[in-house]
Design an enzyme around this catalytic site. Structure first.
Site, mmCIF file in Angstrom:
data_model
loop_
_atom_site.group_PDB
_atom_site.id
_atom_site.type_symbol
_atom_site.label_atom_id
_atom_site.label_comp_id
_atom_site.label_asym_id
_atom_site.label_seq_id
_atom_site.Cartn_x
_atom_site.Cartn_y
_atom_site.Cartn_z
ATOM 1 N N GLU A 1 23.373 53.139 36.319
ATOM 2 C CA GLU A 1 24.560 52.911 35.494
ATOM 3 C C GLU A 1 24.596 51.500 34.908
ATOM 4 O O GLU A 1 25.496 50.730 35.219
ATOM 5 C CB GLU A 1 25.810 53.134 36.348
ATOM 6 C CG GLU A 1 25.847 54.483 37.023
ATOM 7 C CD GLU A 1 27.011 54.644 37.984
ATOM 8 O OE1 GLU A 1 27.624 55.711 37.983
ATOM 9 O OE2 GLU A 1 27.322 53.686 38.722
ATOM 10 N N PRO A 2 23.648 51.169 34.057
ATOM 11 C CA PRO A 2 23.673 49.826 33.478
ATOM 12 C C PRO A 2 24.778 49.686 32.430
ATOM 13 O O PRO A 2 24.954 50.574 31.599
ATOM 14 C CB PRO A 2 22.292 49.702 32.819
ATOM 15 C CG PRO A 2 21.933 51.109 32.463
ATOM 16 C CD PRO A 2 22.539 51.985 33.527
ATOM 17 N N ARG B 1 26.247 45.960 31.485
ATOM 18 C CA ARG B 1 25.894 44.641 30.966
ATOM 19 C C ARG B 1 24.462 44.587 30.401
ATOM 20 O O ARG B 1 24.224 44.000 29.348
ATOM 21 C CB ARG B 1 26.013 43.636 32.115
ATOM 22 C CG ARG B 1 25.761 42.185 31.741
ATOM 23 C CD ARG B 1 25.535 41.353 33.013
ATOM 24 N NE ARG B 1 26.451 41.719 34.062
ATOM 25 C CZ ARG B 1 27.624 41.109 34.292
ATOM 26 N NH1 ARG B 1 27.962 40.075 33.565
ATOM 27 N NH2 ARG B 1 28.417 41.520 35.259
ATOM 28 N N ARG C 1 35.512 35.353 31.360
ATOM 29 C CA ARG C 1 34.527 35.317 32.448
ATOM 30 C C ARG C 1 34.271 33.903 32.977
ATOM 31 O O ARG C 1 34.027 33.715 34.159
ATOM 32 C CB ARG C 1 33.225 35.986 32.016
ATOM 33 C CG ARG C 1 33.393 37.486 31.766
ATOM 34 C CD ARG C 1 32.077 38.202 31.554
ATOM 35 N NE ARG C 1 31.234 38.117 32.722
ATOM 36 C CZ ARG C 1 30.211 37.302 32.857
ATOM 37 N NH1 ARG C 1 29.863 36.506 31.883
ATOM 38 N NH2 ARG C 1 29.529 37.287 33.982
ATOM 39 N N TYR D 1 35.047 33.770 36.784
ATOM 40 C CA TYR D 1 33.886 33.769 37.693
ATOM 41 C C TYR D 1 33.012 32.533 37.595
ATOM 42 O O TYR D 1 31.887 32.553 38.094
ATOM 43 C CB TYR D 1 32.944 34.946 37.393
ATOM 44 C CG TYR D 1 33.566 36.262 37.140
ATOM 45 C CD1 TYR D 1 34.303 36.903 38.134
ATOM 46 C CD2 TYR D 1 33.385 36.903 35.929
ATOM 47 C CE1 TYR D 1 34.847 38.144 37.893
ATOM 48 C CE2 TYR D 1 33.929 38.147 35.693
ATOM 49 C CZ TYR D 1 34.660 38.750 36.682
ATOM 50 O OH TYR D 1 35.191 39.979 36.451
ATOM 51 N N CYS E 1 47.103 27.562 26.369
ATOM 52 C CA CYS E 1 47.872 26.564 27.111
ATOM 53 C C CYS E 1 47.523 26.621 28.583
ATOM 54 O O CYS E 1 48.321 27.078 29.416
ATOM 55 C CB CYS E 1 49.360 26.801 26.899
ATOM 56 S SG CYS E 1 49.772 26.708 25.170
ATOM 57 N N GLU E 2 46.315 26.180 28.899
ATOM 58 C CA GLU E 2 45.775 26.367 30.246
ATOM 59 C C GLU E 2 44.543 25.473 30.323
ATOM 60 O O GLU E 2 43.639 25.595 29.498
ATOM 61 C CB GLU E 2 45.348 27.847 30.360
ATOM 62 C CG GLU E 2 44.810 28.294 31.661
ATOM 63 C CD GLU E 2 45.912 28.651 32.628
ATOM 64 O OE1 GLU E 2 45.805 28.237 33.782
ATOM 65 O OE2 GLU E 2 46.881 29.320 32.221
ATOM 66 N N TYR F 1 31.928 42.748 29.002
ATOM 67 C CA TYR F 1 33.050 42.164 29.743
ATOM 68 C C TYR F 1 33.725 41.013 29.002
ATOM 69 O O TYR F 1 34.308 40.135 29.629
ATOM 70 C CB TYR F 1 32.599 41.725 31.154
ATOM 71 C CG TYR F 1 31.972 42.866 31.911
ATOM 72 C CD1 TYR F 1 32.736 43.954 32.306
ATOM 73 C CD2 TYR F 1 30.603 42.890 32.184
ATOM 74 C CE1 TYR F 1 32.165 45.025 32.970
ATOM 75 C CE2 TYR F 1 30.016 43.960 32.844
ATOM 76 C CZ TYR F 1 30.808 45.026 33.228
ATOM 77 O OH TYR F 1 30.233 46.088 33.874
HETATM 78 C C1 PLP Z 1 30.723 47.916 36.843
HETATM 79 C C2 PLP Z 1 29.953 49.081 37.289
HETATM 80 C C3 PLP Z 1 28.716 49.368 36.711
HETATM 81 C C4 PLP Z 1 28.091 48.508 35.652
HETATM 82 O O1 PLP Z 1 27.812 47.211 36.093
HETATM 83 P P1 PLP Z 1 26.936 46.259 35.147
HETATM 84 O O2 PLP Z 1 26.916 44.985 35.896
HETATM 85 O O3 PLP Z 1 27.660 46.149 33.860
HETATM 86 O O4 PLP Z 1 25.613 46.898 35.000
HETATM 87 C C5 PLP Z 1 28.047 50.498 37.121
HETATM 88 N N1 PLP Z 1 28.569 51.319 38.070
HETATM 89 C C6 PLP Z 1 29.753 51.061 38.648
HETATM 90 C C7 PLP Z 1 30.260 52.000 39.668
HETATM 91 C C8 PLP Z 1 30.483 49.943 38.289
HETATM 92 O O5 PLP Z 1 31.650 49.703 38.881
#
Ligand code: PLP
Length: 463
Positions: free
Chosen positions: A320-321, A323, A360, A364, A391-392, A421
Site C-alpha cells: 500500500e504505497p 508517499r 509536516r 513531525y 500567526c504561529e 500529506y
Molecule cells: C498511511 C498508510 C499507508 C501509506 O503509507 P505511506 O507512508 O504513504 O506509504 C498504507 N497503509 C496504511 C494502512 C496506512 O495507514
C-alpha cells in the site's frame, strides 16, 4: 523532544537532527533529480520548468502558493510499482497521501487498486469510477454509516481493526444480506522509522490487534465464526518513510507465523497477506530510497522463504504505497514576501503559504529542500529558514536550507516532494484558502483541485 511517531511521519524523535545542513551545496542552481519530479528541469533562461511549462508562467496563470504535479511522473511511478509486483500481487495506492478524481482515474488506468480510510475518500474514489472491488477500506474507528456505505458499494475488502469492528462489520454485512471480504489488521511488534526499526513484544498504538498474548489468534477465531464475514487475509502496516527493509522482514515472519497457527487450528490457509505501505522517499539529497523492483523482490523473497519454512502455500501479497508514488511527483510553488536577516544566526524568508499547506515540518520536524526557481543566481549561499505567513512561530516550511544571498521579494521558491500529506493535510488556519493542485503534462497545465475562494469559506459559515 516529545514528538511521537505517526503513520505519515518521517522520523522518530530519537533520530531528529538539529541544524541538519552543515555545509552549503556546491551549486545552488542545481536540481537534484532525487528530490524533484522527473520532468523538472532548469531551462536555458534559468527558469525552472515542469512538464514543459515554466514556473513563472504557472505562477502567473494559477497564482501562489500552489502545488504542481507532474502527471507523467505520477503515472510512471504507479506503473513501476504495478510492474514490479506483477500479476501475483496487488498494489493499493494509499489515498490518504493525496486523493482527487484525476488521481483515481490515473490509478485505474495504470492498473492499481486504492486504499481509502473514510467515507469521504470512498465517495471520491467511487465518483471517479474506481470499481468497488478494487477498493480497500481502512480505519480504526469506521462509523456504522461508513461501513454500510462500503458494504453496499461492494468494496473488495474491509480491513478490520478491532474486536468491536469484527462484530460491527459482520452484523452490517449480514443485515444487508451479504458476506463481506475482510482482512484483519494485526500489530506485529515492529516500530519502523526512517533508518532503523525496533522489534518490540508490545505495541503501544491505536491501530490493529496485537499478535502478542494470542489476541490476533482470538480475533481470527471470531472472524471465522461469523456468517457476515469472509476472512481472506492478514494485514500489517509498520510505519512510514522507511528505508530499512529489515522491519518488513520481521513483520512478514510474524504474520506468516500467524497464518501457520491459523492453518493448524482451523485447517484454513488464508490466501492473502498485506504488508502495508510506508516506503521512504527522498526529501533531501541525503535520502536514498529503494526502487519498487528492489522492494518487490525483497518482500516476495521474505514471504516465500517464511512460507516454505512453515509449509504454507505462498499467499497473494499486497502492498500500500502512498508517499512513494505521489510524494516525489509534486512541488509547492511560493512567492517570497519578506526577508529578515539575523546576523550570525540565519535569515528568515517568509513565503505566501506555510503550515496551512504543509503541516509536516511543524508536526513531525520533517525535512525539506528548497530552491530559487524563477531565476539563477551566482550570489553566495546564505543559511535560511523558510517560514509561512501564519500567526504561529512554529509555522516553518523548511527548517534549514541554503539559498542565494541576493534573494528578493517577488522571487519564486519551490519546495519539492510535497505530493504526499501536504494538500491532503492542508487546513484553513487563519482562514487561509487552500491552494490548488495543478497537473502539468506535455506542455499543458490543468487544475485538478481548484483553489479555495473566500466564497467557499463563507459558504460553510452559516452565520
Ligand atoms: C498511511 C498508510 C499507508 C501509506 O503509507 P505511506 O507512508 O504513504 O506509504 C498504507 N497503509 C496504511 C494502512 C496506512 O495507514
Amino acid at each position: 523532544m516529545s514528538r511521537s511517531a505517526h503513520p505519515a511521519g518521517p522520523r522518530h524523535a530519537d533520530v531528529l537532527t538539529e541544524g541538519h545542513y552543515s555545509a552549503p551545496p556546491s551549486d545552488l542552481n542545481a536540481l537534484d533529480p532525487k528530490v524533484w519530479a522527473h520532468t523538472v528541469t532548469r531551462t536555458d533562461d534559468g527558469v525552472v520548468s515542469v512538464g514543459g511549462v515554466e514556473v513563472t508562467t504557472l505562477a502567473e496563470e494559477f497564482g501562489t502558493p500552489a502545488y504542481f504535479l507532474d502527471e507523467s511522473d505520477f503515472r510512471a511511478r504507479a506503473r513501476a510499482w504495478r510492474t514490479a509486483f506483477g500479476h501475483d500481487a496487488d498494489v493499493f495506492y494509499a489515498g490518504k497521501a493525496f486523493l482527487s478524481r484525476a488521481v483515481v482515474r490515473w490509478l485505474y488506468e495504470e492498473g492499481l487498486n486504492l486504499d481509502v480510510c473514510s467515507g469521504g475518500e470512498l465517495v471520491t474514489a467511487l465518483s471517479a469510477g474506481m470499481p468497488a472491488d478494487r477498493i480497500a477500506f481502512h480505519g480504526n474507528n469506521k462509523s456504522a454509516e461508513e461501513i454500510t456505505a462500503a458494504v453496499r458499494a461492494g468494496v473488495g475488502r474491509i480491513v478490520l481493526d478491532s474486536f468491536q469492528e469484527i462484530v460491527r462489520v459482520a452484523h452490517i454485512a449480514q443485515s444487508l444480506g451479504t458476506r463481506q471480504r475482510v482482512q484483519l489488521r494485526v500489530t506485529v511488534g515492529v516500530e519502523a522509522h526512517t533508518h532503523e526499526f525496533i522489534a518490540t513484544a508490545h505495541e503501544d498504538q491505536k491501530f490493529g490487534i496485537a499478535l502478542a498474548d494470542g489476541q490476533a489468534a482470538e480475533a481470527v477465531r471470531r472472524a471465522l465464526s461469523l456468517d457476515g464475514l469472509e476472512l481472506v487475509g492478514i494485514h500489517s502496516h509498520i510505519g512510514s518513510q522507511i528505508f530499512d527493509m529489515a522491519g518488513f522482514e520481521v513483520a512478514a515472519r510474524r504474520v506468516v507465523a500467524l497464518l501457520a497457527a491459523v492453518r493448524d487450528e482451523h485447517g484454513v490457509e488464508l490466501p492473502e497477506i498485506d504488508l502495508g505501505g510506508g516506503l521512504g522517499i527522498a526529501y533531501t539529497s541525503d535520502d536514498d530510497p529503494r526502487e519498487p523492483h528492489e522492494i518487490a523482490k525483497a518482500l516476495s523473497e521474505i514471504v516465500s522463504r517464511e512460507c516454505e519454512a512453515a509449509k504454507l502455500r505462498t499467499p497473494r501479497i499486497s502492498v500500500e504505497p502512498g508517499r512513494a508514488i505521489v510524494g516525489p511527483t509534486a512541488f509547492t510553488l511560493y512567492e517570497v514576501g519578506t526577508i529578515k536577516p539575523l546576523e550570525g544566526l540565519r535569515t528568515y524568508v517568509s513565503v505566501d503559504g506555510g503550515m496551512s499547506d504543509n503541516i509536516r515540518t511543524a508536526l513531525y520536524d520533517a525535512e525539506y529542500s528548497v530552491a530559487l526557481v524563477s531565476r539563477t543566481s551566482d550570489a553566495e549561499p546564505m543559511l535560511v529558514r523558510v517560514v509561512g505567513k501564519h500567526c504561529e512561530s512554529g509555522d516553518i516550511v523548511v527548517k534549514d536550507a541554503f539559498l542565494p544571498s541576493d534573494l528578493a521579494p517577488g522571487d519564486l521558491l519551490a519546495v519539492p516532494a510535497t505530493g504526499a500529506y501536504c494538500r491532503s493535510m492542508a487546513s484553513n488556519y487563519n482562514h487561509a484558502l487552500r491552494p490548488p493542485v495543478v497537473a502539468v503534462n506535455d506542455g499543458e497545465a490543468r487544475v485538478i483541485v481548484r483553489r479555495e475562494t473566500e466564497d467557499d469559506l463563507l459558504r460553510l459559515d452559516v452565520g
